[in-house]
Design an enzyme around this catalytic site. Structure first.
Site, short mmCIF file in Angstrom:
data_model
loop_
_atom_site.label_atom_id
_atom_site.label_comp_id
_atom_site.label_asym_id
_atom_site.label_seq_id
_atom_site.Cartn_x
_atom_site.Cartn_y
_atom_site.Cartn_z
N HIS A 138 0.86 -1.18 0.00
CA HIS A 138 0.00 0.00 0.00
C HIS A 138 0.89 1.23 0.00
CE1 HIS A 138 -3.38 -2.55 0.75
NE2 HIS A 138 -2.99 -2.87 1.97
N CYS A 152 0.92 -10.66 -3.94
CA CYS A 152 -0.13 -11.65 -3.67
C CYS A 152 0.38 -13.08 -3.79
CB CYS A 152 -1.34 -11.42 -4.57
SG CYS A 152 -2.00 -9.74 -4.45
#
Length: 220
Positions: A76, A167
């Site tokens: 992020h 991910c």
């Protein structure tokens, strides 16, 4: 019960928002309205419950926070729109898969407003423009209610993704809306996400609020 609160948090550190999500979810009851939290975080890597250390290649000076959502590691940072979905999925008669599908369809519809063709992938949750990932997704369900949510790359420095296997996928290429003629700023993207999500889940009304509720702000 058919009103959705849209809470604008601005730029906030990850951990206080995460702690507030947990508290909100633990304390909510059948009368608590659902909320979407719109936020931008300073640089941080978050490692999901199933996260494996080998996917953290070279985090360097960016902090790594182990968290309680599903999935592996993601990044992020400024220029990325983060939306947290605090939804009573039991009350709305949504399964987990139904919520994930609604979020993915929300992103696809939002990008389509700019003429961008995108799609989810069955083997890797999130939304992709071609083979490149533009939006990551990770949720946690507690007491029939969801928290955590999506991270949509809008207009940001993508280089920190090279410090991880995004991910959990080695070689995953990340992209962003601004490179495809999409929203150039999170303030452009956020209203699209909230509008399309409210339509899909069929909330009757939405209300805009600024900042966290006072009870969820910890004294520093």
């Amino acid at each position: 019960m058919n009103t959705l609160i849209i809470r604008q948090l601005g730029r906030m550190d990850y951990v206080p928002v995460w702690e507030a999500m947990q508290q909100f979810t633990d304390e909510r009851d059948e009368s608590t309205l659902d909320e979407l939290w719109i936020v931008e975080h300073p640089p941080v890597f978050t490692q999901g419950q199933a996260g494996k250390e080998e996917h953290l290649l070279a985090p360097g000076d960016i902090p790594v926070v182990p968290v309680d959502r599903g999935g592996q590691v993601t990044y992020h940072g400024p220029g990325q729109l983060v939306v947290y979905f605090l939804v009573d999925i039991r009350r709305r008669k949504l399964g987990v898969r139904g919520l994930v599908t609604a979020i993915e369809e929300t992103v696809v519809a939002s990008l389509a407003d700019y003429g961008i063709e995108s799609a989810p992938r069955p083997d890797a949750p999130g939304v992709y423009i071609g083979a490149e990932k533009v939006c990551s997704l990770g949720l946690r369900i507690r007491k029939g209610c969801s928290f955590h949510g999506l991270a949509l790359n809008v207009n940001m420095d993508l280089s920190p993704f090279q410090r991880i296997n995004p991910c959990g996928y080695a070689g995953m290429i990340m992209t962003q809306c601004a490179d495809h003629g999409g929203p150039q700023h999170i303030d452009e993207a956020a209203p699209l996400i909230t509008k399309h999500f409210a339509e899909r889940i069929q909330y009757a009304t939405t209300e805009q609020h600024m900042g966290l509720a006072r009870s969820y702000v910890k004294a520093s």
